[in-house]
Design a protein around this motif. Structure first.
Motif, PDB file in Angstrom:
ATOM      1  N   ALA A 190     -13.873  47.724  28.964  1.00  0.00           N
ATOM      2  CA  ALA A 190     -14.466  46.182  28.141  1.00  0.00           C
ATOM      3  C   ALA A 190     -12.832  45.532  27.554  1.00  0.00           C
ATOM      4  O   ALA A 190     -11.919  46.758  26.857  1.00  0.00           O
ATOM      5  CB  ALA A 190     -15.163  46.310  27.107  1.00  0.00           C
ATOM      6  N   ALA A 191     -12.475  44.954  27.960  1.00  0.00           N
ATOM      7  CA  ALA A 191     -10.973  44.696  27.511  1.00  0.00           C
ATOM      8  C   ALA A 191     -10.771  44.643  25.629  1.00  0.00           C
ATOM      9  O   ALA A 191      -9.943  45.001  24.933  1.00  0.00           O
ATOM     10  CB  ALA A 191     -11.179  42.809  27.138  1.00  0.00           C
ATOM     11  N   ALA A 196      -9.106  51.275  22.038  1.00  0.00           N
ATOM     12  CA  ALA A 196     -10.100  52.472  21.678  1.00  0.00           C
ATOM     13  C   ALA A 196     -10.517  53.811  22.161  1.00  0.00           C
ATOM     14  O   ALA A 196     -10.811  55.304  22.438  1.00  0.00           O
ATOM     15  CB  ALA A 196     -11.447  51.771  20.424  1.00  0.00           C
ATOM     16  N   THR A 197     -11.001  53.158  23.620  1.00  0.00           N
ATOM     17  CA  THR A 197     -11.977  54.148  24.722  1.00  0.00           C
ATOM     18  C   THR A 197     -10.737  54.682  25.268  1.00  0.00           C
ATOM     19  O   THR A 197     -10.546  55.596  26.577  1.00  0.00           O
ATOM     20  CB  THR A 197     -12.741  53.423  25.543  1.00  0.00           C
ATOM     21  N   MET A 263     -18.400  52.760  23.792  1.00  0.00           N
ATOM     22  CA  MET A 263     -18.545  51.402  23.573  1.00  0.00           C
ATOM     23  C   MET A 263     -19.488  50.897  22.907  1.00  0.00           C
ATOM     24  O   MET A 263     -19.549  49.377  22.754  1.00  0.00           O
ATOM     25  CB  MET A 263     -18.718  50.489  24.907  1.00  0.00           C
ATOM     26  N   GLY A 264     -20.210  51.332  21.830  1.00  0.00           N
ATOM     27  CA  GLY A 264     -21.593  50.663  20.966  1.00  0.00           C
ATOM     28  C   GLY A 264     -22.534  50.899  21.442  1.00  0.00           C
ATOM     29  O   GLY A 264     -23.512  50.382  21.002  1.00  0.00           O
ATOM     30  N   TYR A 265     -22.634  51.773  22.875  1.00  0.00           N
ATOM     31  CA  TYR A 265     -24.923  51.130  23.587  1.00  0.00           C
ATOM     32  C   TYR A 265     -25.296  52.705  23.801  1.00  0.00           C
ATOM     33  O   TYR A 265     -25.344  53.319  24.571  1.00  0.00           O
ATOM     34  CB  TYR A 265     -24.414  50.889  24.822  1.00  0.00           C
ATOM     35  N   THR A 297     -16.893  43.116  33.776  1.00  0.00           N
ATOM     36  CA  THR A 297     -17.450  41.958  35.040  1.00  0.00           C
ATOM     37  C   THR A 297     -16.445  40.545  34.689  1.00  0.00           C
ATOM     38  O   THR A 297     -16.105  40.063  33.310  1.00  0.00           O
ATOM     39  CB  THR A 297     -18.448  41.754  35.657  1.00  0.00           C
ATOM     40  N   LEU A 298     -15.730  39.925  35.388  1.00  0.00           N
ATOM     41  CA  LEU A 298     -15.409  38.999  35.310  1.00  0.00           C
ATOM     42  C   LEU A 298     -16.707  37.849  36.310  1.00  0.00           C
ATOM     43  O   LEU A 298     -16.490  37.848  37.579  1.00  0.00           O
ATOM     44  CB  LEU A 298     -13.679  38.219  35.970  1.00  0.00           C
ATOM     45  N   LEU A 299     -17.013  37.092  35.587  1.00  0.00           N
ATOM     46  CA  LEU A 299     -18.014  36.103  35.774  1.00  0.00           C
ATOM     47  C   LEU A 299     -18.290  34.966  35.257  1.00  0.00           C
ATOM     48  O   LEU A 299     -18.007  34.524  33.867  1.00  0.00           O
ATOM     49  CB  LEU A 299     -19.604  36.774  35.164  1.00  0.00           C
TER      50      LEU A 299
END
Length: 349
Positions: A190-191, A196-197, A263-265, A297-299
């Motif tokens: 995730a951009a 951080a990740t 990522m916070g999930y 993703t890129l959607l």
């Protein structure tokens, strides 16, 4: 930022189209074509097949599994492919996971960081064509007290230094990757969370080795789907995301689940895993937040994809590897062309 393509696993039902997709990516100017392996098709065979029928595009392993091969064998494979392709090969390595390592290869999944470091050191040394000797915790070459003697690689690769990537997810693995590799193969990026990740850990490793991020290839794989209904497109990737976040590895060693948590999930990742491991794959897929899929993703339209690409470039991605979605060859090649168009609209080409 450059573009790559990931063909995934050979034998996944799209084999008849994969070569045509790779050839179209070559024609469109994509930088690299990656192939994967798990416990079905092997990557080197696929890469040799693709390289023989393309002209310019690099071919790379994403990944060659470390428990599957002795490091000297990997050096032989890398040298051979680099020679055959006239310098178009990239070597991607990874430890796989405990289920595959122990269940398929019979190799204990322990001390993955130390094993990776030794493996890379042996591959690098073999590629210099010096006589190979090594003393480590996991490998000793030659074996002591026997008839073995130090040998050197007889193949002359096109390049002594073949670009070496490591598939990394966890903080310690990312740090070591920055220290010992030329690039990192990332998944579910995730951009907005990339610094951080991933990047902060990679940068720490580069600094430990006295290096900067210059020349280091940050290379995530991102699914791409073209269309008007973003929600429907995201739903296409629910089974894929559920498999990784819910079912990969074991309950205690699922690196993708841990990434989703970072990522916070946290709550959602636990629910997805609980349902998947209980056999409720549909429930696991339904429990995935739309935002988790959409951010990794890129959607959508070319314009929306261009916005996503710009965000990845600003976050520090240097090679964006696309996994173009589609049920037909026409849909997949259309997605490839959309990727190039989006790069141009984003001002990144």
């Amino acid at each position: 930022m450059r573009l790559g393509i990931n063909l995934g696993y050979w034998g996944a039902g799209m084999d008849a189209d994969n070569l045509a997709v790779a050839q179209e990516a070559d024609r469109l100017g994509y930088d690299v074509c990656w192939a994967a392996e798990a416990y079905g098709s092997d990557a080197p065979t696929v890469l040799a097949w693709v390289a023989a029928q393309t002209e310019r595009i690099d071919v790379g392993s994403a990944i060659l599994q470390i428990p599957a091969r002795q490091p000297a064998m990997t050096a032989m494979t890398a040298a051979t492919l680099d020679s055959l392709t006239k310098g178009r090969f990239r070597l991607g390595l990874g430890v796989s996971g405990p289920q595959v390592s122990e269940g398929w290869y019979g190799v204990k999944f322990d001390k993955p960081l130390a094993r990776t470091r030794e493996y890379v050191e042996i591959v690098r040394k073999a590629m210099t064509r010096e006589r190979l000797s090594y003393e480590g915790e996991h490998w000793t070459l030659p074996l002591p007290g026997g008839p073995g003697k130090p040998l050197k690689l007889t193949v002359h690769p096109e390049r002594e230094h073949i670009p070496l990537y490591i598939a990394a997810i966890g903080p310690k693995n990312l740090e070591q990757t920055g220290e010992i590799a030329d690039g990192a193969l990332l998944i579910f990026p995730a951009a907005e969370h990339l610094e951080a990740t991933a990047l902060t850990h990679i940068r720490t490793g580069r600094e430990k080795a006295g290096l900067t991020m210059d020349g280091f290839d940050v290379c995530p794989t991102v699914p791409l789907a073209l269309g008007d209904d973003v929600t429907a497109l995201a739903d296409m990737f629910r089974p894929y995301t559920a498999l990784y976040v819910g079912g990969m590895g074991s309950r205690k060693q699922n690196f993708y689940n841990q990434l989703a948590q970072r990522m916070g999930y946290e709550k959602e990742a636990a629910e997805i895993q609980d349902k998947y491991l209980a056999g409720d794959k549909q429930g696991a897929a339904a429990a995935i937040p739309h935002s988790l899929i959409d951010s990794t993703t890129l959607l959508g339209s070319v314009e929306r994809i261009a916005d996503g690409m710009r965000a990845y470039a600003e976050a520090g991605v240097t090679t964006l590897t696309l996994a173009p979605a589609g049920f037909t060859l026409e849909e997949r090649t259309a997605a490839l062309r959309a990727g190039v168009e989006a790069m141009e609209r984003a001002g990144l080409a």
